[in-house]
Design an enzyme around this catalytic site. Sequence first.
Site, PDB file in Angstrom:
ATOM      1  N   LYS A  74      -8.174   5.987 -19.359  1.00 47.98           N
ATOM      2  CA  LYS A  74      -8.482   6.467 -20.708  1.00 47.98           C
ATOM      3  C   LYS A  74      -7.229   6.439 -21.592  1.00 47.98           C
ATOM      4  CE  LYS A  74     -12.310   7.089 -18.456  1.00 47.98           C
ATOM      5  NZ  LYS A  74     -12.711   8.360 -17.867  1.00 47.98           N
ATOM      6  N   ASP A 125      -7.713  18.481 -14.582  1.00 51.29           N
ATOM      7  CA  ASP A 125      -8.010  17.127 -15.044  1.00 51.29           C
ATOM      8  C   ASP A 125      -7.583  17.077 -16.515  1.00 51.29           C
ATOM      9  OD1 ASP A 125      -9.169  14.829 -16.117  1.00 51.29           O
ATOM     10  OD2 ASP A 125     -10.971  14.957 -14.870  1.00 51.29           O
ATOM     11  N   TYR A 166     -16.993  16.140 -15.805  1.00 54.57           N
ATOM     12  CA  TYR A 166     -17.222  14.699 -15.828  1.00 54.57           C
ATOM     13  C   TYR A 166     -18.259  14.346 -14.745  1.00 54.57           C
ATOM     14  CZ  TYR A 166     -16.364   9.713 -15.276  1.00 54.57           C
ATOM     15  OH  TYR A 166     -16.512   8.352 -15.174  1.00 54.57           O
ATOM     16  N   ARG A 213       0.850  -1.197   0.000  1.00 57.47           N
ATOM     17  CA  ARG A 213       0.000   0.000   0.000  1.00 57.47           C
ATOM     18  C   ARG A 213       0.884   1.245   0.000  1.00 57.47           C
ATOM     19  NH1 ARG A 213      -1.406   1.752   4.551  1.00 57.47           N
ATOM     20  NH2 ARG A 213      -2.217  -0.180   5.416  1.00 57.47           N
TER      21      ARG A 213
HETATM   22  C1  LIG Z   1     -13.283   8.795 -16.623  1.00 60.12           C
HETATM   23  C2  LIG Z   1     -12.981  10.156 -16.135  1.00 60.12           C
HETATM   24  C3  LIG Z   1     -12.778  10.413 -14.779  1.00 60.12           C
HETATM   25  C4  LIG Z   1     -12.919   9.324 -13.711  1.00 60.12           C
HETATM   26  O1  LIG Z   1     -11.928   8.360 -13.831  1.00 60.12           O
HETATM   27  P1  LIG Z   1     -12.156   6.804 -13.438  1.00 60.12           P
HETATM   28  O2  LIG Z   1     -10.859   6.189 -13.832  1.00 60.12           O
HETATM   29  O3  LIG Z   1     -13.327   6.323 -14.230  1.00 60.12           O
HETATM   30  O4  LIG Z   1     -12.407   6.781 -11.975  1.00 60.12           O
HETATM   31  C5  LIG Z   1     -12.467  11.703 -14.395  1.00 60.12           C
HETATM   32  N1  LIG Z   1     -12.372  12.700 -15.305  1.00 60.12           N
HETATM   33  C6  LIG Z   1     -12.568  12.493 -16.626  1.00 60.12           C
HETATM   34  C7  LIG Z   1     -12.452  13.625 -17.570  1.00 60.12           C
HETATM   35  C8  LIG Z   1     -12.880  11.223 -17.077  1.00 60.12           C
HETATM   36  O5  LIG Z   1     -13.096  11.023 -18.383  1.00 60.12           O
END
Ligand SMILES: *Cc1c(COP(=O)(O)O)cnc(C)c1O
Length: 379
Positions: A195, A170, A98, A46
């Site tokens: 992603k 983000d 998001y 962890r």
């Molecule tokens: C998918 C996504 C998230 C969340 O991420 P997870 O890996 O699904 O928890 C946050 N911000 C954006 C822009 C996303 O596309």
Amino acid sequence: MKFNTKTIHGNQEHDKAYGSVMPPIYQTSTYAQTTPGGHKGYEYSRSANPTRTALENSFASIENGTHGLAFGSGLAAIDAVMKLLKSGDEVISTNDLYGGTYRLFTKIFEGFGIKFHFVGMENASNIESYVNKNTKLIWVETPTNPMMNIIDIKATAAVAKKHNILLAVDNTFATPYLQQPLDLGADIVMHSATKYLGGHSDVVMGALVVKDKDLADRLYFIQNASGAVCGPQDSFLVLRGIKTLHIRMQRHCENGKAVAEYLKKHPKIENVYWPGFEDHPNHDIAKAQMKDFGGMVSFTTKGNNYEEAIKIVEKLKIFTLAESLGGVESLAGHPASMTHASIPKEEREKTGVVDSLIRLSVGIEDEEDLIADLKQAIG
Ligand SMILES: *Cc1c(COP(=O)(O)O)cnc(C)c1O
């Protein structure tokens, strides 16, 4: 070292035991000690795991930061950032957000006494009017999801610096191939590595990158104390994904452009949202802060008919109807009923997420096949 080289070699070293070129998957929870505290830098997975360390070093390299942190999901990474705050603090956030981030902010952290202002950030002076002595964080998504608005990171960073507020970006949609927020003045970069960084739709993971030792220490404390880490197998997969990020992104951008231009000329299509169009309201900022315009394209149909939009996404064959984005394969989503279903209808329509909006994550297949698929589905 330039970006393409960094995706492959950035902060990486060959394994010390046998010189393996890729880091081994250290599938272990714990590490032998010779005497209490006598270990080789790893005590418990962890706190740290060597495969995760290799990935965290890569994250830091590609985002031009000094410290990277890997989490079990993008939302776990955002959750860690929010835990820098305390009750009474205020956050100014992008309004076109998001859906999962919006849910985390409003359904979890509002309950802990943190106040959120969801504002249109295309104009940085609009942000400043929400600043007060309790403002501790500005949360930016750019391009926004799914409306593809562009927020000027440099101008937002100037507001944040002036008032001594942290700026987090983000960077999931753009990836460091297109923009590097830390270089533009942000304090924290966040990714859903699920992603584009992972890139193959086979892992759920999150990332944070910072360039300040004190902030890194505070976030590392939260990562270890809250425990939302990712495992070594997933760390290995995302590290492998990052090695082709630059060539994948290049093709995502080429195909995204071709699809956006095809849709724009289509008689049944009303609006196409893609920052590469010269008439996109934030095109100049996109051109200044991004290397190219990415593979995400959203559109609405003439008449804004819910059923018609559903029919189109059902008919697509190469584009898979699915949540998520950023993988090698093309995906289509219907935000109003899928990713953004947790945002109230009046709220989402205010930002343009109307009933007929379809969001495409344009993959790296052949452009001709993608266009032909859209053609047969839209008619
Ligand atoms: C998918 C996504 C998230 C969340 O991420 P997870 O890996 O699904 O928890 C946050 N911000 C954006 C822009 C996303 O596309």
